[in-house]
Design an enzyme around this catalytic site. Structure first.
Site, PDB file in Angstrom:
ATOM      1  N   THR A 127      23.953 -27.915  37.432  1.00  0.00           N
ATOM      2  CA  THR A 127      23.996 -26.909  36.363  1.00  0.00           C
ATOM      3  C   THR A 127      25.089 -27.208  35.329  1.00  0.00           C
ATOM      4  O   THR A 127      26.187 -27.620  35.678  1.00  0.00           O
ATOM      5  CB  THR A 127      24.241 -25.514  36.982  1.00  0.00           C
ATOM      6  OG1 THR A 127      23.267 -25.312  38.010  1.00  0.00           O
ATOM      7  CG2 THR A 127      24.127 -24.421  35.934  1.00  0.00           C
ATOM      8  N   PRO A 129      26.720 -25.661  31.315  1.00  0.00           N
ATOM      9  CA  PRO A 129      26.755 -24.425  30.519  1.00  0.00           C
ATOM     10  C   PRO A 129      25.435 -24.187  29.775  1.00  0.00           C
ATOM     11  O   PRO A 129      24.978 -23.052  29.659  1.00  0.00           O
ATOM     12  CB  PRO A 129      27.918 -24.669  29.551  1.00  0.00           C
ATOM     13  CG  PRO A 129      28.814 -25.622  30.283  1.00  0.00           C
ATOM     14  CD  PRO A 129      27.913 -26.498  31.094  1.00  0.00           C
ATOM     15  N   GLY A 132      20.450 -24.618  33.202  1.00  0.00           N
ATOM     16  CA  GLY A 132      20.428 -24.154  34.587  1.00  0.00           C
ATOM     17  C   GLY A 132      19.028 -24.328  35.145  1.00  0.00           C
ATOM     18  O   GLY A 132      18.708 -25.341  35.756  1.00  0.00           O
ATOM     19  N   SER A 133      18.166 -23.349  34.857  1.00  0.00           N
ATOM     20  CA  SER A 133      16.782 -23.455  35.341  1.00  0.00           C
ATOM     21  C   SER A 133      16.095 -24.684  34.772  1.00  0.00           C
ATOM     22  O   SER A 133      15.292 -25.323  35.450  1.00  0.00           O
ATOM     23  CB  SER A 133      15.988 -22.212  34.922  1.00  0.00           C
ATOM     24  OG  SER A 133      16.599 -21.050  35.395  1.00  0.00           O
ATOM     25  N   GLU A 243      16.780 -26.890  50.445  1.00  0.00           N
ATOM     26  CA  GLU A 243      17.802 -25.995  49.874  1.00  0.00           C
ATOM     27  C   GLU A 243      17.267 -24.566  49.857  1.00  0.00           C
ATOM     28  O   GLU A 243      17.947 -23.614  50.237  1.00  0.00           O
ATOM     29  CB  GLU A 243      18.149 -26.461  48.454  1.00  0.00           C
ATOM     30  CG  GLU A 243      18.995 -25.462  47.685  1.00  0.00           C
ATOM     31  CD  GLU A 243      19.641 -26.039  46.420  1.00  0.00           C
ATOM     32  OE1 GLU A 243      19.439 -27.231  46.140  1.00  0.00           O
ATOM     33  OE2 GLU A 243      20.343 -25.279  45.736  1.00  0.00           O
ATOM     34  N   GLN A 280      13.888  13.227  57.975  1.00  0.00           N
ATOM     35  CA  GLN A 280      12.674  12.410  57.814  1.00  0.00           C
ATOM     36  C   GLN A 280      12.829  11.317  56.753  1.00  0.00           C
ATOM     37  O   GLN A 280      12.380  10.191  56.942  1.00  0.00           O
ATOM     38  CB  GLN A 280      11.473  13.296  57.467  1.00  0.00           C
ATOM     39  CG  GLN A 280      10.185  12.485  57.542  1.00  0.00           C
ATOM     40  CD  GLN A 280       8.980  13.239  57.036  1.00  0.00           C
ATOM     41  OE1 GLN A 280       9.007  13.815  55.948  1.00  0.00           O
ATOM     42  NE2 GLN A 280       7.928  13.263  57.819  1.00  0.00           N
ATOM     43  N   GLY A 340      26.196   6.336  51.785  1.00  0.00           N
ATOM     44  CA  GLY A 340      26.876   7.260  50.879  1.00  0.00           C
ATOM     45  C   GLY A 340      28.089   6.593  50.233  1.00  0.00           C
ATOM     46  O   GLY A 340      28.079   5.378  49.982  1.00  0.00           O
TER      47      GLY A 340
END
Ligand SMILES: Cc1cc2nc3c(=O)[nH]c(=O)nc-3n(C[C@H](O)[C@H](O)[C@H](O)COP(=O)(O)OP(=O)(O)OC[C@H]3O[C@@H](n4cnc5c(N)ncnc54)[C@H](O)[C@@H]3O)c2cc1C
Length: 380
Positions: A127, A129, A132-133, A243, A280, A340
């Site tokens: 990768t 800057p 990437g893809s 990978e 429930q 929570g």
């Protein structure tokens, strides 16, 4: 459902990994998270324990074990321990295959013993800057100077980027070659002009050193070309399935573990005079997640078995990756909600799992890219 893919040997190995984690990782992990990096001692300890280079031939100090199920056990146990920062899976299952399948005998002798002992920590740098893809956008380039290359460019988001002693760098070696003008060059610690940038500040996996790398006129000897000249694209495509499986295995293991923790939590936590588990809505939440995990586990175990037999294709690895990691993301969010306010506190495991796991649908090829691969296989 009882899992059917593991034998006694795998379960014995699981105990070894658990003992290692309890002794060499868990006691130090909080400090590593603060430091933003794990200790090199942990790598050496993993080497001594035989956890590095499981698939590397014994003559180079490895385990000589081609059965991927041992790697799956390792990934599962590291995930359960919440120890993503010590990126042994990346080293063994992502970088290891490049070195064992592409390196020359001379390169293997040079690199593999340290790889297995933990003296040589590794990284892979694809990768950038601006890329990437879409790896075709890579700009890091190596110019042929006879007996060496001159490498210039930069990489980002590189796991093990600070600790790495050996980095497999994807670089353009034929400027007009497009995807077929890329090669794998091995850059080693200490080469002049090879510099590390920042250890990047991430929302999770704090102890994993993810860094920028810079190459200014780095002289890379021709002996450090890994695999075929201009062959990186094919080499990457060959190895990306494993990978993706590693990431998918961590994904389902994380979801299952979160479900266990949360099931326990809702049994103990009371509201309106009774345990949450009696409501429930809460029961349906747990029931839905348990069902999704069970269905995913069945598919993942089949993929692990197929990959161990050498029959898993890239399309099914992509299915496993996007499905298991998206499930992990949903389960992490729902389990956090069921905790929570406590779920938002970093001292709670569910909070850490929420941030640590968020990257899973992004690295190793995003969910969208996985769907592209699957779509292309079905629709052309
Ligand atoms: C913690 C971490 C560790 C990493 N480790 C490494 C490493 O060790 N080595 C390494 O080389 N890289 C590493 N990466 C980089 C990672 O693989 C990339 O971030 C990833 O491939 C996505 O690339 P990008 O960030 O450039 O996003 P982009 O490619 O810019 O994508 C942005 C968005 O657009 C979408 N998109 C892009 N193309 C398409 C398309 N054709 N169709 C539909 N949607 C699309 C993506 O899915 C995404 O949602 C790491 C990243 C992180 C955050």
């Amino acid at each position: 459902m009882k899992r059917q893919i593991f034998t006694e040997d795998h379960e014995a190995f699981r105990e070894t990994v658990r003992t290692f984690l309890a002794k060499e990782v868990t006691p130090y992990y909080e400090q590593w998270e603060k430091d933003g990096i794990v200790s090199r001692d942990a790598w050496r300890a993993a080497g001594r324990q035989g956890l590095l280079g499981l698939a590397v031939p014994a003559e180079y100090g490895g385990g000589g074990e081609s059965d991927f199920r041992f790697s799956a056990v390792l990934a599962e146990e590291f995930t359960r321990a919440g120890a993503a920062g010590l990126a042994i899976g990346l080293h063994n299952d992502i970088i290891g295959p490049y070195l064992t399948s592409l390196a020359t005998d001379e390169q293997k002798r040079r690199w593999l013993p340290g790889f297995c002992s933990g003296e040589t920590i590794t990284a892979i740098a694809m990768t950038e800057p601006g890329a990437g893809s879409d790896l075709q956008g890579i700009r890091t380039a190596a110019e042929d100077r006879g007996d060496h290359w001159i490498l210039n460019g930069s990489k980002t988001f590189i796991s093990n980027g600070i600790l790495a002693d050996l980095v497999i760098v994807v670089a353009k070696t034929t400027p007009e070659g497009g995807a077929h003008g890329l090669s794998l060059l091995v850059v080693e610690r200490g080469m002049e002009g090879f510099e590390r940038g920042r250890n990047l500040d991430k929302i999770g996996q704090k102890s994993q050193d993810t860094a920028e790398l810079f190459f200014h006129d780095v002289r890379v000897p021709k002996e450090n070309l890994l695999g075929e000249l201009n062959g990186a694209f094919v080499h990457l495509m060959t190895n990306l399935a494993q990978e993706r499986m590693g990431i998918a295995i961590a994904g389902i293991a994380a979801a299952e573990h979160l479900l266990e923790i949360t099931t326990q939590y809702v049994k103990e936590r009371e509201a309106f005079g009774r345990p949450l588990a009696k409501l429930q809505h809460i029961r349906f939440e747990i029931a839905e997640m348990a069902t999704e995990c069970a269905v995913t586990r069945t598919f993942l175990d089949r993929c692990i078995a197929d990959h161990s037999d050498g029959t898993l294709d890239a399309v099914h690895a992509s299915m496993a990756k996007w499905w298991a990691t998206e499930l992990q993301k949903r389960v992490a969010d729902r389990c956090l909600q069921l905790h929570g306010g406590y779920g938002y506190m970093t001292e709670y495991r569910v909070a850490k799992a929420f941030t640590d796991g968020r990257i899973q649908t992004i690295y190793g090829g995003t969910t969208e890219i996985m769907k592209e691969i699957i779509g292309r296989s079905l629709l052309g």
